[in-house]
Design a protein around this motif. Structure first.
Motif, mmCIF file in Angstrom:
data_model
loop_
_atom_site.group_PDB
_atom_site.id
_atom_site.type_symbol
_atom_site.label_atom_id
_atom_site.label_comp_id
_atom_site.label_asym_id
_atom_site.label_seq_id
_atom_site.Cartn_x
_atom_site.Cartn_y
_atom_site.Cartn_z
ATOM 1 N N VAL A 80 -4.620 5.148 20.442
ATOM 2 C CA VAL A 80 -4.935 6.027 19.303
ATOM 3 C C VAL A 80 -4.243 5.528 18.038
ATOM 4 C CG1 VAL A 80 -4.567 8.336 18.354
ATOM 5 C CG2 VAL A 80 -5.419 8.086 20.675
ATOM 6 N N PHE A 81 -2.961 5.205 18.140
ATOM 7 C CA PHE A 81 -2.214 4.735 16.970
ATOM 8 C C PHE A 81 -2.760 3.393 16.466
ATOM 9 C CE2 PHE A 81 1.895 7.194 18.186
ATOM 10 C CZ PHE A 81 1.299 8.368 17.747
ATOM 11 N N ILE A 82 -3.110 2.510 17.384
ATOM 12 C CA ILE A 82 -3.653 1.213 16.975
ATOM 13 C C ILE A 82 -4.995 1.399 16.264
ATOM 14 C CG2 ILE A 82 -4.520 -1.003 17.823
ATOM 15 C CD1 ILE A 82 -2.481 -0.739 20.129
ATOM 16 N N LEU A 83 -5.831 2.296 16.809
ATOM 17 C CA LEU A 83 -7.144 2.548 16.214
ATOM 18 C C LEU A 83 -7.010 3.122 14.799
ATOM 19 C CD1 LEU A 83 -10.223 2.619 16.532
ATOM 20 C CD2 LEU A 83 -9.990 4.898 17.541
ATOM 21 N N ILE A 84 -6.027 4.007 14.594
ATOM 22 C CA ILE A 84 -5.803 4.561 13.252
ATOM 23 C C ILE A 84 -5.571 3.434 12.254
ATOM 24 C CG2 ILE A 84 -4.180 5.863 11.831
ATOM 25 C CD1 ILE A 84 -3.793 7.788 14.130
ATOM 26 N N GLY A 85 -4.765 2.456 12.630
ATOM 27 C CA GLY A 85 -4.454 1.350 11.726
ATOM 28 C C GLY A 85 -5.683 0.539 11.361
ATOM 29 N N TYR A 86 -6.490 0.180 12.351
ATOM 30 C CA TYR A 86 -7.679 -0.629 12.062
ATOM 31 C C TYR A 86 -8.681 0.139 11.202
ATOM 32 C CZ TYR A 86 -6.375 -4.495 15.117
ATOM 33 O OH TYR A 86 -5.741 -5.585 15.662
ATOM 34 N N MET A 87 -8.884 1.436 11.493
ATOM 35 C CA MET A 87 -9.855 2.199 10.707
ATOM 36 C C MET A 87 -9.332 2.481 9.295
ATOM 37 S SD MET A 87 -12.020 4.679 13.233
ATOM 38 C CE MET A 87 -10.678 5.775 13.660
ATOM 39 N N ALA A 88 -8.006 2.607 9.155
ATOM 40 C CA ALA A 88 -7.438 2.783 7.819
ATOM 41 C C ALA A 88 -7.745 1.581 6.938
ATOM 42 C CB ALA A 88 -5.934 3.008 7.908
ATOM 43 N N TYR A 89 -7.773 0.412 7.538
ATOM 44 C CA TYR A 89 -8.127 -0.799 6.785
ATOM 45 C C TYR A 89 -9.554 -0.711 6.268
ATOM 46 C CZ TYR A 89 -9.475 -5.667 5.974
ATOM 47 O OH TYR A 89 -9.959 -6.826 5.427
ATOM 48 N N TYR A 90 -10.487 -0.293 7.143
ATOM 49 C CA TYR A 90 -11.889 -0.200 6.726
ATOM 50 C C TYR A 90 -12.123 0.986 5.789
ATOM 51 C CZ TYR A 90 -12.925 -3.801 10.142
ATOM 52 O OH TYR A 90 -12.941 -4.985 10.829
ATOM 53 N N ALA A 91 -11.225 1.970 5.798
ATOM 54 C CA ALA A 91 -11.349 3.091 4.862
ATOM 55 C C ALA A 91 -10.801 2.746 3.484
ATOM 56 C CB ALA A 91 -10.610 4.312 5.418
ATOM 57 N N GLY A 92 -10.257 1.532 3.340
ATOM 58 C CA GLY A 92 -9.740 1.095 2.051
ATOM 59 C C GLY A 92 -8.356 1.615 1.735
ATOM 60 N N LEU A 93 -7.704 2.226 2.722
ATOM 61 C CA LEU A 93 -6.390 2.815 2.445
ATOM 62 C C LEU A 93 -5.320 1.756 2.243
ATOM 63 C CD1 LEU A 93 -6.401 5.827 4.944
ATOM 64 C CD2 LEU A 93 -6.894 5.835 2.494
ATOM 65 N N THR A 94 -5.459 0.610 2.906
ATOM 66 C CA THR A 94 -4.455 -0.446 2.749
ATOM 67 C C THR A 94 -4.487 -1.007 1.327
ATOM 68 O OG1 THR A 94 -6.103 -1.950 3.695
ATOM 69 C CG2 THR A 94 -4.399 -1.127 5.165
ATOM 70 N N THR A 95 -5.683 -1.245 0.819
ATOM 71 C CA THR A 95 -5.810 -1.742 -0.557
ATOM 72 C C THR A 95 -5.274 -0.722 -1.556
ATOM 73 O OG1 THR A 95 -7.785 -2.973 0.111
ATOM 74 C CG2 THR A 95 -7.434 -2.645 -2.253
ATOM 75 N N ALA A 96 -5.571 0.567 -1.299
ATOM 76 C CA ALA A 96 -5.087 1.622 -2.190
ATOM 77 C C ALA A 96 -3.568 1.697 -2.179
ATOM 78 C CB ALA A 96 -5.682 2.967 -1.774
ATOM 79 N N LEU A 97 -2.964 1.558 -1.010
ATOM 80 C CA LEU A 97 -1.507 1.581 -0.914
ATOM 81 C C LEU A 97 -0.886 0.424 -1.688
ATOM 82 C CD1 LEU A 97 -0.654 2.457 2.804
ATOM 83 C CD2 LEU A 97 0.237 3.600 0.780
ATOM 84 N N PHE A 98 -1.441 -0.757 -1.484
ATOM 85 C CA PHE A 98 -0.882 -1.930 -2.164
ATOM 86 C C PHE A 98 -1.040 -1.808 -3.675
ATOM 87 C CE2 PHE A 98 -1.357 -6.324 -3.783
ATOM 88 C CZ PHE A 98 -0.080 -6.767 -3.501
ATOM 89 N N ASP A 99 -2.184 -1.304 -4.123
ATOM 90 C CA ASP A 99 -2.429 -1.145 -5.553
ATOM 91 C C ASP A 99 -1.439 -0.156 -6.170
ATOM 92 O OD1 ASP A 99 -4.187 -1.587 -7.944
ATOM 93 O OD2 ASP A 99 -4.503 0.563 -7.706
#
Length: 466
Positions: free
Chosen positions: A80-99
């Motif tokens: 479950v935790f691993i899946l959250i990370g991968y889907m967060a990437y496709y939701a654009g949350l990683t780019t938003a965090l970095f920005d």
């Protein structure tokens, strides 16, 4: 030959297999079965007509392990935790965090690198996998740092080191594994990782700023962002904090009263929310399939290691090696704190040759009882203990220390996994470049571990409230 002698010989053989390159899961499983056969055959005085009996009993004993230990609700947290990370990437949350991190922290010396560290820390709060964190930010952060003139080795080292924060900041797969192996409360261990994880990120940031001040060519500051842009950048990253709040509420209700549910339920709800966000952001079927496949691959790898190592752990119980090691540790003339420091140093050396999860699974069944005995036992009170904390609190404190050592092993040569991941994602970088880039972060990790040892309340304050 005593059972302890057999245990030592089989353990030595296991480490030889690992050093020769065999996967930990298979080496541990083979060593465990071989050790069980040896133990049972020794009981029959090595009579050749009893070898078949010993083989049958050993296989049956080993065969009980996978279902009895893996059929645990807590282990469902890992995929479950691993899946959250991968889907967060496709939701654009990683780019938003970095920005957002770039706009708020980019003005510092080495600001883009500091931004990367805190963005990885934020992503770690919704991802349980260090490897996934490093892979994601190698795609996002390294090109941005190179674009403004960062040294490529330094940029790669920042991403590899920042990715290790996912091992400590909940949700963390390694913390879940530790809790299950030593039979401690998963929720309290996950809570305990928050403040040490933030503390580790702050130390990383301080090291980066210091290096950038001493050698400006490593990473120039980035400015030009107004307060309006900074405030606006926070909103796309807010879903991360919502998911973190949900997971915390299902572990420890910050408003008082009972938790809203179990950590597994909190993780599942967080995954559902991230999934909806990814759909809103336009995640395609191919991307969902990739997220599910990558989650399945990583979770299967972790479960396979657990299965193999638990067979070896079952053998250790028959060999009575954990108790013998615990008695030996207690008999040393060193102070308990010095002995603990030596154990942590041994983990640092061992981590140069083994992956983090395998190292913890192989050593904890022997080392954990010894550390608990050093403190005074599982049920000791804080007043009567050697480390100034009760048995349950010592289990949590030692867990965070060990997981931090596992983070350290993710960037140490020759098999630092995060370094290989970053080099694999960025073809312009060699593995040697990444290993050179992470060198300053060895000092940062040493300072962090020293702080956690010297000031245990950094670890224990949040769990003490639960």
């Amino acid at each position: 030959m005593t059972s302890i002698d057999i245990g030592l010989w089989v353990t030595g053989g296991l480490f030889v297999l690992v050093l020769l390159g065999m996967r930990v899961a298979f080496a541990a499983g083979m060593a465990g079965v071989a050790g069980l056969i040896w133990i049972f055959w020794e009981k029959k005085d090595y009579a050749w007509d009893q070898l078949g009996w010993a083989l049958g009993v050993a296989v049956k004993t080993a065969g009980q392990v996978p279902h009895s230990k893996i059929a645990s609700q807590e282990l469902s947290l890992i995929p479950v935790f691993i899946l959250i990370g991968y889907m967060a990437y496709y939701a654009g949350l990683t780019t938003a965090l970095f920005d957002a991190a770039k706009k708020w922290l980019g003005w510092l010396p080495g600001g883009m690198a500091v931004s990367t560290v805190f963005a990885t820390a934020g992503f770690a709060a919704v991802s349980g996998a260090s490897v996934a964190t490093s892979a994601v930010f190698a795609r996002i952060a390294i090109p941005e740092m190179l674009k403004v003139g960062y040294d490529k080795r330094f940029a790669a080292g920042v991403v590899a080191a920042g990715g290790t924060l996912a091992s400590l900041i909940p949700p963390s797969a390694i913390l879940v594994i530790y809790a299950i192996i030593v039979e401690q409360d998963v929720g309290k261990l996950l809570l305990a990782g928050f403040i040490p994880g933030v503390f580790s990120a702050v130390v990383y940031g301080a090291i980066i700023v210091g290096l950038a001040l001493a050698m400006p060519r490593l990473g120039p500051p980035v400015g030009g962002f107004g307060w309006g842009e900074r405030v606006k950048s926070i909103f796309p990253a807010l879903p991360i904090f919502l998911v973190v709040f949900i997971i915390i509420s299902f572990i420890y209700n910050p408003f008082g009263g009972d938790p809203l549910g179990t950590p597994t339920e909190g993780g599942a709800l967080g995954a559902a929310l991230i999934f909806v966000m990814a759909l809103v952001k336009g995640m395609r079927w191919s991307e969902l399939k990739d997220a599910l496949l990558e989650t399945a691959k990583l979770a299967t790898m972790i479960f396979t290691i657990i299965w193999g190592v638990l067979v070896y752990v079952r053998f250790l119980g028959f060999a009575n090696l954990p108790r013998a090691f615990s008695d030996w540790i207690q008999g040393l003339e060193h102070s308990p704190m010095l002995t603990l420091v030596l154990i942590l140093l041994a983990y640092a050396v061992l981590g140069m040759f083994m992956d983090a999860i395998g190292m913890l699974l192989l050593t904890l069944p022997v080392v954990y009882p010894a550390v608990m005995a050093l403190n005074g036992g599982e049920l000791v009170s804080a007043a009567d203990s050697a480390f100034g904390m009760s048995g349950p609190m010592c289990a949590i404190w030692f867990g965070i220390l060990v997981v931090k050592m596992a983070e350290f092993c993710l960037i140490t040569p020759p098999i630092g996994l995060n370094c290989f991941v970053v080099a694999g994602v960025r073809p312009e970088l060699s593995v040697q470049d990444v290993f050179r880039g992470v060198t300053p972060f060895f000092i940062a990790d040493a300072l962090t571990i020293a702080g956690l040892v010297a000031f245990p309340q950094i670890v224990l304050w949040l769990p003490s409230l639960a």
